[in-house]
Design a protein around this motif. Sequence first.
Motif, PDB file in Angstrom:
ATOM      1  N   VAL A  99       0.860  -1.183   0.000  1.00 44.24           N
ATOM      2  CA  VAL A  99       0.000   0.000   0.000  1.00 44.24           C
ATOM      3  C   VAL A  99       0.898   1.234   0.000  1.00 44.24           C
ATOM      4  O   VAL A  99       1.792   1.350   0.836  1.00 44.24           O
ATOM      5  N   LYS A 100       0.676   2.151  -0.953  1.00 44.04           N
ATOM      6  CA  LYS A 100       1.576   3.306  -1.053  1.00 44.04           C
ATOM      7  C   LYS A 100       0.978   4.381  -1.941  1.00 44.04           C
ATOM      8  O   LYS A 100      -0.014   4.157  -2.633  1.00 44.04           O
ATOM      9  N   VAL A 101       1.570   5.561  -1.912  1.00 36.26           N
ATOM     10  CA  VAL A 101       1.207   6.613  -2.844  1.00 36.26           C
ATOM     11  C   VAL A 101       2.504   7.133  -3.468  1.00 36.26           C
ATOM     12  O   VAL A 101       3.473   7.381  -2.752  1.00 36.26           O
ATOM     13  N   ASP A 102       2.503   7.244  -4.806  1.00 40.85           N
ATOM     14  CA  ASP A 102       3.673   7.785  -5.502  1.00 40.85           C
ATOM     15  C   ASP A 102       3.259   9.046  -6.250  1.00 40.85           C
ATOM     16  O   ASP A 102       2.256   9.060  -6.963  1.00 40.85           O
ATOM     17  N   LEU A 230      -1.716   2.311   4.934  1.00 40.28           N
ATOM     18  CA  LEU A 230      -2.886   3.054   4.464  1.00 40.28           C
ATOM     19  C   LEU A 230      -2.966   4.407   5.174  1.00 40.28           C
ATOM     20  O   LEU A 230      -3.269   5.437   4.556  1.00 40.28           O
ATOM     21  N   ARG A 231      -2.671   4.398   6.471  1.00 41.45           N
ATOM     22  CA  ARG A 231      -2.685   5.651   7.201  1.00 41.45           C
ATOM     23  C   ARG A 231      -1.653   6.611   6.640  1.00 41.45           C
ATOM     24  O   ARG A 231      -1.922   7.799   6.451  1.00 41.45           O
ATOM     25  N   GLU A 232      -0.472   6.084   6.346  1.00 40.08           N
ATOM     26  CA  GLU A 232       0.556   6.934   5.740  1.00 40.08           C
ATOM     27  C   GLU A 232       0.074   7.532   4.435  1.00 40.08           C
ATOM     28  O   GLU A 232       0.305   8.713   4.147  1.00 40.08           O
ATOM     29  N   VAL A 233      -0.599   6.690   3.615  1.00 41.14           N
ATOM     30  CA  VAL A 233      -1.072   7.156   2.307  1.00 41.14           C
ATOM     31  C   VAL A 233      -2.049   8.304   2.494  1.00 41.14           C
ATOM     32  O   VAL A 233      -1.897   9.387   1.905  1.00 41.14           O
ATOM     33  N   VAL A 234      -3.075   8.081   3.343  1.00 37.99           N
ATOM     34  CA  VAL A 234      -4.090   9.122   3.524  1.00 37.99           C
ATOM     35  C   VAL A 234      -3.449  10.353   4.166  1.00 37.99           C
ATOM     36  O   VAL A 234      -3.763  11.500   3.800  1.00 37.99           O
ATOM     37  N   GLY A 235      -2.523  10.119   5.097  1.00 36.51           N
ATOM     38  CA  GLY A 235      -1.845  11.247   5.718  1.00 36.51           C
ATOM     39  C   GLY A 235      -1.070  12.058   4.705  1.00 36.51           C
ATOM     40  O   GLY A 235      -1.094  13.292   4.718  1.00 36.51           O
ATOM     41  N   ALA A 236      -0.396  11.377   3.774  1.00 35.78           N
ATOM     42  CA  ALA A 236       0.370  12.088   2.745  1.00 35.78           C
ATOM     43  C   ALA A 236      -0.559  12.898   1.849  1.00 35.78           C
ATOM     44  O   ALA A 236      -0.260  14.042   1.484  1.00 35.78           O
ATOM     45  N   LEU A 237      -1.691  12.314   1.498  1.00 35.19           N
ATOM     46  CA  LEU A 237      -2.656  13.053   0.677  1.00 35.19           C
ATOM     47  C   LEU A 237      -3.142  14.283   1.436  1.00 35.19           C
ATOM     48  O   LEU A 237      -3.256  15.372   0.876  1.00 35.19           O
ATOM     49  N   GLU A 238      -3.445  14.094   2.722  1.00 33.08           N
ATOM     50  CA  GLU A 238      -4.008  15.187   3.513  1.00 33.08           C
ATOM     51  C   GLU A 238      -3.028  16.347   3.624  1.00 33.08           C
ATOM     52  O   GLU A 238      -3.428  17.504   3.683  1.00 33.08           O
ATOM     53  N   ARG A 239      -1.730  16.038   3.691  1.00 41.25           N
ATOM     54  CA  ARG A 239      -0.757  17.128   3.818  1.00 41.25           C
ATOM     55  C   ARG A 239      -0.662  17.946   2.541  1.00 41.25           C
ATOM     56  O   ARG A 239      -0.010  18.974   2.499  1.00 41.25           O
ATOM     57  N   ARG A 240      -1.332  17.472   1.466  1.00 42.75           N
ATOM     58  CA  ARG A 240      -1.452  18.203   0.197  1.00 42.75           C
ATOM     59  C   ARG A 240      -0.122  18.761  -0.277  1.00 42.75           C
ATOM     60  O   ARG A 240       0.053  19.968  -0.458  1.00 42.75           O
ATOM     61  N   GLU A 241       0.848  17.855  -0.481  1.00 49.22           N
ATOM     62  CA  GLU A 241       2.128  18.324  -1.001  1.00 49.22           C
ATOM     63  C   GLU A 241       2.090  18.447  -2.526  1.00 49.22           C
ATOM     64  O   GLU A 241       3.087  18.763  -3.153  1.00 49.22           O
ATOM     65  N   THR A 242       0.962  18.156  -3.125  1.00 42.45           N
ATOM     66  CA  THR A 242       0.829  18.224  -4.574  1.00 42.45           C
ATOM     67  C   THR A 242      -0.343  19.122  -4.933  1.00 42.45           C
ATOM     68  O   THR A 242      -1.355  19.153  -4.228  1.00 42.45           O
ATOM     69  N   PRO A 243      -0.240  19.896  -6.039  1.00 45.35           N
ATOM     70  CA  PRO A 243      -1.362  20.752  -6.451  1.00 45.35           C
ATOM     71  C   PRO A 243      -2.587  19.951  -6.896  1.00 45.35           C
ATOM     72  O   PRO A 243      -3.664  20.514  -7.076  1.00 45.35           O
ATOM     73  N   LEU A 244      -2.427  18.628  -7.067  1.00 45.60           N
ATOM     74  CA  LEU A 244      -3.571  17.822  -7.507  1.00 45.60           C
ATOM     75  C   LEU A 244      -4.643  17.741  -6.425  1.00 45.60           C
ATOM     76  O   LEU A 244      -5.794  17.419  -6.699  1.00 45.60           O
ATOM     77  N   THR A 260      -9.064   6.138   9.242  1.00 44.57           N
ATOM     78  CA  THR A 260      -8.013   5.112   9.178  1.00 44.57           C
ATOM     79  C   THR A 260      -7.335   4.961  10.541  1.00 44.57           C
ATOM     80  O   THR A 260      -7.002   3.847  10.949  1.00 44.57           O
ATOM     81  N   VAL A 261      -7.156   6.098  11.237  1.00 46.23           N
ATOM     82  CA  VAL A 261      -6.573   5.997  12.583  1.00 46.23           C
ATOM     83  C   VAL A 261      -7.482   5.164  13.479  1.00 46.23           C
ATOM     84  O   VAL A 261      -7.033   4.331  14.273  1.00 46.23           O
ATOM     85  N   GLN A 262      -8.781   5.360  13.313  1.00 42.45           N
ATOM     86  CA  GLN A 262      -9.731   4.596  14.120  1.00 42.45           C
ATOM     87  C   GLN A 262      -9.651   3.097  13.800  1.00 42.45           C
ATOM     88  O   GLN A 262      -9.737   2.257  14.690  1.00 42.45           O
ATOM     89  N   VAL A 263      -9.488   2.786  12.514  1.00 43.07           N
ATOM     90  CA  VAL A 263      -9.314   1.382  12.130  1.00 43.07           C
ATOM     91  C   VAL A 263      -8.089   0.810  12.849  1.00 43.07           C
ATOM     92  O   VAL A 263      -8.143  -0.263  13.463  1.00 43.07           O
ATOM     93  N   ILE A 264      -7.004   1.576  12.793  1.00 42.57           N
ATOM     94  CA  ILE A 264      -5.771   1.090  13.413  1.00 42.57           C
ATOM     95  C   ILE A 264      -5.941   0.949  14.920  1.00 42.57           C
ATOM     96  O   ILE A 264      -5.532  -0.050  15.521  1.00 42.57           O
ATOM     97  N   ASP A 265      -6.568   1.942  15.535  1.00 40.34           N
ATOM     98  CA  ASP A 265      -6.822   1.851  16.984  1.00 40.34           C
ATOM     99  C   ASP A 265      -7.585   0.576  17.317  1.00 40.34           C
ATOM    100  O   ASP A 265      -7.258  -0.126  18.279  1.00 40.34           O
ATOM    101  N   SER A 266      -8.602   0.275  16.511  1.00 36.34           N
ATOM    102  CA  SER A 266      -9.416  -0.908  16.799  1.00 36.34           C
ATOM    103  C   SER A 266      -8.601  -2.172  16.606  1.00 36.34           C
ATOM    104  O   SER A 266      -8.688  -3.115  17.406  1.00 36.34           O
ATOM    105  N   ILE A 267      -7.789  -2.211  15.558  1.00 42.53           N
ATOM    106  CA  ILE A 267      -6.957  -3.389  15.336  1.00 42.53           C
ATOM    107  C   ILE A 267      -6.001  -3.572  16.506  1.00 42.53           C
ATOM    108  O   ILE A 267      -5.845  -4.673  17.041  1.00 42.53           O
TER     109      ILE A 267
END
Lengths: 353, 353, 353, 353, 353
Positions: A99-102, A230-244, A260-267
């Motif tokens: 799972v990743k974002v490029d 997955l949390r990293e991916v969503v976190g990276a998107l949220e930080r909006r380092e891209t104009p997209l 996603t944090v809640q999912v992780i907390d539950s796991i």
Amino acid sequence: MRKLLQRPKAPGLEPGTLVHVGERKPQEPRATVLRYGDGRVEERAIDLCEGCPVIEAGAGITWISVTGIADQDVLERLGECFGLHRLVLEDIMNADQRVKVDDFGDYLYVVVKAIEWREAEQEIGSEQISIVLGPHFVISLQEADPDCFAPLRERLIAGKARALEMGADFLAYALLDLIVDRYFVALEKLGDEVELMEDDLIEDPSPELLQSIHRVKREMIFLRKSTWPLREVVGALERRETPLITHAVAPYLRDLYDHTVQVIDSIEALRDLTAGMLDIYLSSVSNRLNVVMKLLAVIGAVFMPLTFIVGVYGMNFQLMPELGWRWGYPVVLTAMAGIAGWMLCAFRRRGWL
Amino acid sequence: MRKLLQRPKAPGLEPGTLVHVGERKPQEPRATVLRYGDGRVEERAIDLCEGCPVIEAGAGITWISVTGIADQDVLERLGECFGLHRLVLEDIMNADQRVKVDDFGDYLYVVVKAIEWREAEQEIGSEQISIVLGPHFVISLQEADPDCFAPLRERLIAGKARALEMGADFLAYALLDLIVDRYFVALEKLGDEVELMEDDLIEDPSPELLQSIHRVKREMIFLRKSTWPLREVVGALERRETPLITHAVAPYLRDLYDHTVQVIDSIEALRDLTAGMLDIYLSSVSNRLNVVMKLLAVIGAVFMPLTFIVGVYGMNFQLMPELGWRWGYPVVLTAMAGIAGWMLCAFRRRGWL
Amino acid sequence: MRKLLQRPKAPGLEPGTLVHVGERKPQEPRATVLRYGDGRVEERAIDLCEGCPVIEAGAGITWISVTGIADQDVLERLGECFGLHRLVLEDIMNADQRVKVDDFGDYLYVVVKAIEWREAEQEIGSEQISIVLGPHFVISLQEADPDCFAPLRERLIAGKARALEMGADFLAYALLDLIVDRYFVALEKLGDEVELMEDDLIEDPSPELLQSIHRVKREMIFLRKSTWPLREVVGALERRETPLITHAVAPYLRDLYDHTVQVIDSIEALRDLTAGMLDIYLSSVSNRLNVVMKLLAVIGAVFMPLTFIVGVYGMNFQLMPELGWRWGYPVVLTAMAGIAGWMLCAFRRRGWL
Amino acid sequence: MRKLLQRPKAPGLEPGTLVHVGERKPQEPRATVLRYGDGRVEERAIDLCEGCPVIEAGAGITWISVTGIADQDVLERLGECFGLHRLVLEDIMNADQRVKVDDFGDYLYVVVKAIEWREAEQEIGSEQISIVLGPHFVISLQEADPDCFAPLRERLIAGKARALEMGADFLAYALLDLIVDRYFVALEKLGDEVELMEDDLIEDPSPELLQSIHRVKREMIFLRKSTWPLREVVGALERRETPLITHAVAPYLRDLYDHTVQVIDSIEALRDLTAGMLDIYLSSVSNRLNVVMKLLAVIGAVFMPLTFIVGVYGMNFQLMPELGWRWGYPVVLTAMAGIAGWMLCAFRRRGWL
Amino acid sequence: MRKLLQRPKAPGLEPGTLVHVGERKPQEPRATVLRYGDGRVEERAIDLCEGCPVIEAGAGITWISVTGIADQDVLERLGECFGLHRLVLEDIMNADQRVKVDDFGDYLYVVVKAIEWREAEQEIGSEQISIVLGPHFVISLQEADPDCFAPLRERLIAGKARALEMGADFLAYALLDLIVDRYFVALEKLGDEVELMEDDLIEDPSPELLQSIHRVKREMIFLRKSTWPLREVVGALERRETPLITHAVAPYLRDLYDHTVQVIDSIEALRDLTAGMLDIYLSSVSNRLNVVMKLLAVIGAVFMPLTFIVGVYGMNFQLMPELGWRWGYPVVLTAMAGIAGWMLCAFRRRGWL
């Protein structure tokens, strides 16, 4: 083991070689294009072998949804149309990605695992979904055809989705949101199972329960492997380092991040719970062993002395005066009853009975 | 133990002293030079004792591949030719280095462990590979001669490798890529073994299984020791803090980085799985002990009272009226059968039988 | 316990009070001065009570090596000569310091633990070494007189050490390098011991092995306590935040840093291995218990029914027709053999024999 | 449990309400003022109910030491005199604070726990000490009156303390130094106890030892709770983010920081040691169980067959030829001795005896 | 399981859809408005269905407290009045949120869990509380109506609260302070329970105790899940990255932050304590097993040989000279007493009795 180990490419192959990797039988590639904007929504199936789905700038948002990723030609055409890097194509064809974002500047490439609870096998299934987010388009690619995105599609066609008023980044967000929602369903099922296990833990620590604990642990390990990145991916998107990613989507991505944090907390909470269960199981089994041994000890302590006594009077010495006594037999019987009674009382006082 | 402990140099020696350290018998040094660029590819063996392989700038990329690192003279000549630091030469000659990358400005020095699954010993073997990356050349050095780099060499000679169109940094990347690929193969083998162990875990917790668990744990510890620094190495290369790594290689290095992270994820997942297995093993053994003890308790509980009863009627008292009764023997037999039956029923109700 | 706990000063004392703390009997202070530079090397013993060893700038490098740190006067004179802070003097006199580096601007003060494998006690011994690094001098101070620095001294006198061409910082590095080398020797010994333990672990889990595991764990805890801060110390030196460390020494310090990391990696690997050993030990003991109990259960299951049967025919009822039968005795014997045989078969089928 | 849980204020109360919280019976507040500077040292007891101890700037350093913190009026007056925030007063009155440092610009407020080894209860006691550091004064406040600061006071009055030549920040440092010194004493006592436990661990794993291990673990948990934030506090002071801490005190605070780190290192080492002890205890108990079971198995294995044999010849069949044989009895006795001997040999060979 | 798992929204729903999620039966929404400033305090109930509670700037602080969050219309009106984002409304209606703070520029949205000790069920209950902090108003929303905020309300109406002199940010702080206070109460109850468990741990390790340990562990997991993000929330507020938090509230927020850290410290301490308890429990059970087995072994060792001896003299051989001896019977009895006595002595010496 398959689910825990992944092999992102065949060893020794040239990087960028398009080879399908995956457990499932490859499906025929099918694609639909959903275009919306200016109040119009239009959906049609296209044949990827024919040519490029034209995407005019300014003409609204285009969502190309592809099922079946095993055909090299189709992927190469797609790559040419949208100017995708060879490594992206290689990753799409391979169902064992991390799972990743490029960020490729012109577009973002996101890989996530969509999970689902398989009622029949009573286990968690997973499917890899690739999402390419460009300025005016979103491409979603997956191996088989689950109905994961159906609710969004219906809302779009019905003209009732919030996505209609927003950009391609919101569409990509909406897809991820649907995927994350599935995790909660699977977690709830796992949670039910853990709860059943908890009931048996002290009452009935059977080998089957041991098997269940191990199986749930395995599922946890698998879930952790998918959700932390997955949390990293969503976190990276949220930080909006891209104009997209535009400003308007930020609160939605933050909301998704919270989920996603809640999912992780539950796991992690389930994991902590299951971790302790093995220790309790062992203690429980030891408790039962104690019960068995106490019974054996009580029986031994009561009957061994008595058997010895009757053995004494079973000896064949010619001169054993007690044997001739009139009350010998009843006295011995009474004495033995007394010994047995005293023993049982002593054990009861110790709490062994 | 050898595999887990490493000794980077003989104690008390002057730093920079060239001494071969390694478990294997040192091999004669052999070297091949592979030069490509402008559409031409040329490969030839060279004799490192003779002199320096000339590297003209602008004349394409040169890959010098050296096998056998125990000869001090050869290494010193190599060091002079390419201007390598004495500590680099010391590290090359020592097969017990830590995985690392050192930036010397003019060149990068990378040490990695290439692992392979040894089918015969059913264990993971490892070999240290040193890679020196200069502006127009790559030197790879290793103790023995595994066929790790063969696929790349063949593709280069066949003129079909992507490396032909790119710089020396891509060549170094391609070498690392081949090395990382091997980890997936070894992991798959280990995964198969763990799966076999899982099947036996609850069914048949034998001492041999215990041995296997311990052995797999050891392999995991070894793999972790190699892969965590490998991730750091690839991550450092990807961050491109040196002009030796060009922009065009960045996505490939990112891809490689993802692969190393995936290796680590898989190792950690296997580790988590194996960690829990010992606890389950112990629980399983305790379960079996419980079964044994229950049997013993049942046998004791049934036969001890009966043996006591027959002992009673084996006593030699002269006045035991029952002995003379006509139905005495059958009544006692029946009573004992009743007691035994009642006991067995009670145990069955408790689930002990 | 002494080795794990340290008391850096007597409680309630004024900070900066010079009091000797240490387990060993204090030794007479002895000092040698080794001066080199411009191709000349000169060594002589000095009497610290007499006065200050003069250090002229530009006259090469001076290494003052002091053994015996319990004499307050000597230390005070040393402090005056070189302008050392009172807290440094206090720390030098106290053999229970934490491994650390303190930057006082004009000089660096480094405390490390030199360990050695004591063959006689089969355990790791340690000694505290203080190193003061000034612009043109290095002072090394230690409690007793191990031959730790002998190889360097010999090389210096023989005029063959690289240190001769470099500054005082290289000399300090060379001292640290010798100290770190010792760790690998001790680790190897520990590793051998762990390997021996591994062999016994499943074959022969004796209480002595338990004792060994605990002892090795203790040594590990001690080693970790010394090496983690050692890594910090070398890392701090390598980052060269002080002008006392020159550019030329950087690759050597990086090399040393790699070595300390390797020491830590090995300790952690051994620790992981030993951590799992206790669990395996317990499983192993439980396995053996199982074997014992199975034997007891088999014996009980075979002989208890038989003893009951012979007891039946030992009863003294007057009317027991079997007793008078001609084949009664052989039939009973045969029946009992049959029961015993059937039992043994059943147990063998279950794998208990 | 009290020691592990803390309640910083009564629930629902207005923040800043002055309410005394603590386990001890509140004491009458008593205060002494110690003023020094320009070579003069002056100490006198003051009555806090009367009025404010005047602090003239430039007139040296004033140390106000207060015992008994339960009187609301006294604290309010103190707060007015020195301009302390209401929350600081609330915290002072509450003996269940977390160890911390708060920077209020004009003054620093530090809360620490002074621990002491209570010989009678064989446990660690603790007391909260508040220290307020202003530009020219230090106020120390505590619940009861331990002699923690006595050595410093005596040195000050004797005119021999280094503090006499330095500012109020050094005085605060000196107080903290005395508090940290106490930790080493308590640790040494705990260490002695752990050492005693280690001796019994394998020789004599009694339930009392279990109790001891649990008690020591509890003490460790308590110590960790106090010392980790203590390190943060000293570290924050050492970074000198406030002008109240001058340059001259920096090396002393660094020294103190090293000491707190050493305390933590020792606690962690003891913790690691104790953590492993429970596992060893369990293994030890299992070992002993094994010994008991082996004895039982040996006795059963020897005597059950023999008892069966004598039972056989105790049967009353009329036709048992052996019974009439002349050598029947000695032959049976010899055979039984042989069986017993053979059994014992077999067990000895297995190492059970 | 419910308490550990949370589902922030129904899967597949459009983000921002207002749907009530929660375990409790939804209540009628009720709201009160409390307005204060310029020395006046005014409280009245309002009907949220009617319209917007007007908030004039400059007219003091308004605290709107809403109970019952299941009514979509009411929430939408509230959202319009105060310009709240749709996602905020969705989060408010959903009682399964993660503890968090979201900064929307004009207002802050804070979600926390208020816990309470439910005496009846002997467990910790929790309720979600949403707090919206604007420039001049605070809205608090909760599912049901606990008296959590009653003390503050009473103080406000009585005109004695510090909040009366400060801004809306202090009001929000005061609400959070009341919520955090509750954690200490619940922790104290849990602590009492753990203390009870500790007493039984070694004396009486029953299955009920096992159940208790598991239950407490569960509560700990739940508490950790709520408090760690709570610390982040308070920490984020304290860093004052938004103009909504003024300088004057900073020390109060720092105080609150210390309290949350203290809550976490206490939870971690209890967790450490409980974690060790299971191991001690297991050791304790094994100890008891040992006691039982020793008893059984002693009984077996004493009576098995004796039973064998009496069996010998119960044999029916015609030629057994001892049987005819005059002192045969007493000699055998004495010998057996001797054997038994010797055995018991031996066991007592080993400490088994």
